[in-house]
Design a protein around this motif. Structure first.
Motif, PDB file in Angstrom:
ATOM      1  N   ARG A 118       0.893  -1.164   0.109  1.00  0.00           N
ATOM      2  CA  ARG A 118       0.014  -0.066   0.155  1.00  0.00           C
ATOM      3  C   ARG A 118       0.789   1.306  -0.174  1.00  0.00           C
ATOM      4  N   ARG A 119       0.624   2.089  -0.935  1.00  0.00           N
ATOM      5  CA  ARG A 119       1.637   3.048  -0.953  1.00  0.00           C
ATOM      6  C   ARG A 119       3.004   2.956  -1.255  1.00  0.00           C
TER       7      ARG A 119
ATOM      8  N   SER B 179      -2.336  -1.621  -3.698  1.00  0.00           N
ATOM      9  CA  SER B 179      -3.240  -0.269  -4.045  1.00  0.00           C
ATOM     10  C   SER B 179      -2.228   0.960  -3.677  1.00  0.00           C
ATOM     11  N   ASP B 180      -2.462   2.145  -4.637  1.00  0.00           N
ATOM     12  CA  ASP B 180      -1.578   3.146  -4.814  1.00  0.00           C
ATOM     13  C   ASP B 180      -0.206   3.071  -4.935  1.00  0.00           C
TER      14      ASP B 180
ATOM     15  N   ARG C 244       3.020   3.286  -7.433  1.00  0.00           N
ATOM     16  CA  ARG C 244       3.632   4.187  -8.352  1.00  0.00           C
ATOM     17  C   ARG C 244       4.829   3.749  -9.014  1.00  0.00           C
TER      18      ARG C 244
ATOM     19  N   GLY D 298      -7.179   2.955  -4.629  1.00  0.00           N
ATOM     20  CA  GLY D 298      -7.048   3.510  -3.138  1.00  0.00           C
ATOM     21  C   GLY D 298      -7.132   4.994  -3.370  1.00  0.00           C
ATOM     22  N   ASN D 299      -6.109   5.874  -3.072  1.00  0.00           N
ATOM     23  CA  ASN D 299      -6.061   7.120  -3.189  1.00  0.00           C
ATOM     24  C   ASN D 299      -5.608   7.538  -4.629  1.00  0.00           C
ATOM     25  N   ILE D 300      -5.020   6.616  -5.398  1.00  0.00           N
ATOM     26  CA  ILE D 300      -4.844   6.869  -6.735  1.00  0.00           C
ATOM     27  C   ILE D 300      -6.076   6.257  -7.596  1.00  0.00           C
TER      28      ILE D 300
ATOM     29  N   GLY E  61      -5.520   2.767  -8.815  1.00  0.00           N
ATOM     30  CA  GLY E  61      -4.626   2.061  -7.995  1.00  0.00           C
ATOM     31  C   GLY E  61      -3.224   1.833  -8.457  1.00  0.00           C
TER      32      GLY E  61
END
Length: 133
Positions: free
Chosen positions: A29-30, A52-53, A55, A76-78, A81
């Motif tokens: 996550r992130r 999720s999230d 990059r 998620g926040n992105i 994902g």
């Protein structure tokens, strides 16, 4: 680098070469993977399963089995994902392999809502296909 159940993790400015994997993550996550050189991996340069999230930004991939592999990534926040952009790819079997991760938009960045940006000159010299979906 192997990551399990990680949250808010950054892999940056590293040379990850000549191993089975550059970065392998399960349940992330992130996760940020940016500004790395990833080459000569026998399996995958970056592999993320369940997360999720995620990059993957501004990396140089060369002569990997598969440069980037995603499986079961959820929003998620992105949005969608994932965010993949400003990477360069040269050689190997695949640049990008995506499984069980629906609703992704792959383009050169000109299509609205694109979250996986691959420039027209980013994909060269693959033994199989640049993209596997």
């Amino acid at each position: 680098i192997s990551l399990q159940n990680c949250d808010s993790t950054l892999i940056q400015n590293s040379d990850l070469s000549d191993a089975a994997f550059g970065v392998s993550s399960n349940q992330a996550r992130r996760l940020w993977v940016r500004n790395n050189t990833i080459s000569g991996t026998s399996s995958r340069g970056v592999s993320v399963s369940t997360g999720s999230d995620i990059r993957v930004l501004n990396n140089n991939f060369s002569n990997n089995g598969t440069a980037i592999h995603f499986s079961t990534i959820s929003p998620g926040n992105i949005r969608r994902g994932l965010l993949v952009q400003d990477n360069s790819f040269n050689g190997g079997s695949y640049a990008l392999d995506i499984a069980s991760t629906p609703n992704q938009i792959i383009s050169d960045g000109s299509f609205p809502g694109t979250n996986i940006i691959l420039g027209t000159n980013d994909l060269t010299t693959f033994t199989l296909y640049p993209i596997s979906l």
